[in-house]
Design a protein around this motif. Sequence first.
Motif, short mmCIF file in Angstrom:
data_model
loop_
_atom_site.label_atom_id
_atom_site.label_comp_id
_atom_site.label_asym_id
_atom_site.label_seq_id
_atom_site.Cartn_x
_atom_site.Cartn_y
_atom_site.Cartn_z
N GLU A 124 0.85 -1.19 0.00
CA GLU A 124 0.00 0.00 0.00
C GLU A 124 0.89 1.25 0.00
O GLU A 124 1.35 1.72 1.05
CB GLU A 124 -0.91 -0.02 1.23
CG GLU A 124 -1.79 -1.27 1.27
CD GLU A 124 -2.71 -1.32 2.47
OE1 GLU A 124 -3.60 -2.19 2.49
OE2 GLU A 124 -2.53 -0.51 3.41
N GLN A 137 -3.27 7.04 -1.88
CA GLN A 137 -2.63 5.73 -1.87
C GLN A 137 -2.87 5.03 -3.21
O GLN A 137 -3.88 5.27 -3.88
CB GLN A 137 -3.20 4.86 -0.75
CG GLN A 137 -2.92 5.37 0.65
CD GLN A 137 -3.38 4.38 1.71
OE1 GLN A 137 -3.46 3.17 1.46
NE2 GLN A 137 -3.67 4.89 2.91
N HIS A 192 -2.53 0.87 -4.30
CA HIS A 192 -2.28 -0.46 -3.77
C HIS A 192 -1.94 -1.43 -4.90
O HIS A 192 -2.54 -1.38 -5.99
CB HIS A 192 -3.52 -0.97 -3.03
CG HIS A 192 -3.82 -0.20 -1.78
ND1 HIS A 192 -4.80 -0.59 -0.87
CD2 HIS A 192 -3.27 0.93 -1.26
CE1 HIS A 192 -4.83 0.27 0.12
NE2 HIS A 192 -3.93 1.21 -0.10
#
Length: 1016
Positions: free
Chosen positions: A185, A263, A265
């Motif tokens: 992540e 973020q 991932h």
Amino acid sequence: MPRGECVHSHDAPTPAKDSALHGSSDPWRLVYSRRPTENDRATLESLFALANGVLGVRGGLEEGGSRTQGTFLTGVWERTPIEYHERFPGFARSTDTRLPVADGTRIGLRLGETLVDLDEGEWLAFEQALDLRNGYLQRTLHWRSPTGVTLQIDAERIVPLHTPNLVCIRFRVTSIDYSGPITLESALVANATAAEQGDDPRIGARVAGGLSITASDSDQVLATICQRTQHSHIRLASGQRHHLPQPGLTFARAIIEDGQGVQQHYAGALRPGQSVALEKYVAYAWSMPEGGDAEAALLNTVATSLEDALNHRFDAHRAQQASACASFWREADLAIDGDPSVEQALRFNLFHLLQSTSRDGSGSAAAKGLTGEGYEGHYFWDAEAFILPVLALASPQQAHGMLQYRVRTLDRARAHAREMNHPVGALYAWRTISGDECSAYFPSGSAQYHINAAIAFAIRLYVDATGDTDFLVHGGAEVLFETARLWHHVGFFNPRRNHAFCICQVTGPDEYTALVDNNYYTNHMAQQHLRYAAAVAAQLADERPQDYARIAEAIGLTEKEISAWLAAADAMYLPVDPELGIFPQDDDFLDKPRLPVAHSGEHGHRPLLLKMHPLTIYRHQVCKQADVLQAFVLAGNAIDKDSKRRNFDYYEGVTVHDSTLSASTFSIVASEVGYADKAYGYFRDTLRVDLDNLHGNTSHGVHMAAMAGSWLALMWGFGGMRPMNERPGFAPALPGAWKSYRFGLRWRHAHIRVSVDAAGVEYTLTDGAQTEILHHGQPVLLRNGQSVKLPLQAHASGPLSLKGVIFDLDGVIADTAVVHHAAWKKLASEIGIPFDDTVGERLKGVDRRASLDILLEQSPRAFTEPEKEALATRKNDYYRQQIERFGPQNLLPGAKSAIESVRRAGLKTALASASRNAPLLLEKLGIADLFDYVVDANHISRAKPDPEIFLAAARGLGLAPGECLGVEDAAAGIASIHSAGMTAVGIGQHQALAEADLLLPNVAAFDISLFTGQSG
């Protein structure tokens, strides 16, 4: 607010002392090899920080989530109003605080649905290493989860020196015994705020405003954040992209966290023995304060930088980083044989200097570099007095960038001078980022006018070392002139001190003695500043007249003003205490009682400024750091070694070293005066300030000036390096703990290697055109690829390249001393003062007014200035009556032959006499035509043992001091010759002449062939 750090402080862990932080077997690697405690982590983040002078990233673990992990940019700071209950004119109105920006180091690790928390697992093995040779950070962790699965996590990080806005990370996870899904992540975290200030004013800030998120976006390709400061109106964009260097991961999702960050991932699966890896690139773009750069333009810059980073990939960036570091290490050319840990520490300190200074003029070197939040990211005088001297000789482009910052902020310095009621000139802020004064405590802030002189010193060193006169005509000279002209508005010619030029109500480097009159360091540095500014004006007027005319017209500079600079410099008040034989730190310093706590160790882990009211400290004789001794290091070539030793002995006893700047200065001066053990002890103190966390606050960033000081203690201390007449001079010594050492420096377009061992010193020109250096003041010519081996000590037989001889008159050429003696004795008898041979000996080589002061020491009453003038005139009348009867018969035997032998050898001759009647005497003696230049007391302002008279004679001959020989019969004269950097020949049998390099019974024994190798 004042700066101060206590050398006795140990209130934070010291990982270096329990061997977890090590690397002595490999001086190129700094290694930490155990699970860090919560308190250790912040210190390690500072030590393992990476930077490139513009962008800095602390050394926290990617998956760690530390509260103190941070990323900083020199160009991103906030302006906060300073609140006073009582504000007076000229007080700083706001402070600049460098802010932590969006941090892109975070890579969370999820196994299945569980987010890994390293603190909850078992650390089977851990190693974090800073590769100093190649400029990157790497680490390995073998970690076992609470459920019993084992992983190996490897990470590498680069902050490229060649790309100012980029961070590169390679992150790999290998399964030892885990089977199952894994997600990486990758986050850009933007919720950090500046550390709040507690009881320690050195740490943290009170920030109004800060960075707020104005836009954020994240998708499969790119994640970005836009931010803006509230008061400085700086816009910032940051973004991240990734490359998957091997199969196993695919993009999973993008997240925008409101007010937190963004973020991306990447998910996959692991089985034992398999790995997944991610290359992460983070880029930044920012506007100028009050800048109009739109978010779209900043985002475009970020996107372009990331695209270019992905095109090169991690290994290419690492190779380019290694190449940039290799160039720097070639210049430093460092080796220590005897203690690998010392070599490692020196490399560590140099590496941080390389990292934390920009090349583009956008900023300078902050007190903590880009490694933490200490001192709010401010620039002080440390930049020019400690850091730039290292970079000028190791990385001139960075030194140039630091000076360009001062050029760029000159208008702010002009504005600050007006705030301080100076109608012309420029005064640089004591602590700043933008160029505006940020110190709310003016006694140890704005009152430190000596920052102007430190900048002038740095300009001189840079220009001497590089020959870059283009810098002078493109801003450097304007900075030099504008700062020099301020001294005339701070100081004045004081009729109560015989019209000496005095500077009142300033604070020197010792912030424990504030708002004083005639701080020695300030006066001495101002004198050098004024003389150098005048010299540069003359040089540019001669060599680049059009450029000089443009500069002078732009700032209204006239020849009359330059003459006033020289008059102030010549009359600068620099007294010597007659009882102690030292330079008083200021007018009142020696009158104060000593502070008992200074020697008891009672102030423990906190500096005095955090325990006592400032007035309590100011009322006592106690020094926070080197002050008088600092003048010796930066501008002490003309001060004799005995004076330096006396001052060292005295000020060592009243200095508590509550600043990390202090130890290196004491080390350098100790080396110079022959205190080898003390020199090495102070060197160790400055060498390991951060590696051993000696001041207990490395967690807030490393100490850049102390790091620079360790290199100065090596090169300027043990190596004896000083710039002298546009040449590098050396006087090397070998510390007892080492078998040998080596360092390099860049001088003009040549690289010089200095190698020292017990057999001597070897100078090698490794590249560049032939270059002249000085070895103990004696010229040595180096040719490309060739080495010259010399003994460590100076030759007593004189200069290697003698071009002139400077003779004293009284007692060397003619025995006028008996006439002086008789005249003083007659005057003493008339005014009822005892006079004997002891007093007469003290008067030798001393000018008329200083001699009168010696005579009047025995007087039962004080004399007024008019009475003293009348007494001096009466004595001179007695003297002139006697010398009117002089003729060639009064020459000492062999004197004329000695002078003629010098001229036959093709050397120049000069006379340096303390007598104001010297020209008359030469005519009477029939030898006036034997001298190319004559200096008497009418041409100088300071008597022997000050070197002024011999330096003036050398200038008159057009020679460097090291090319001259001085001939004297008095101890004051011998000291004067040595202080001028010349070889001294003593004439006579007096015990007082023991310091002479060669002692002859009389002038008839003088043989010029002793010094030239040929018959005179």
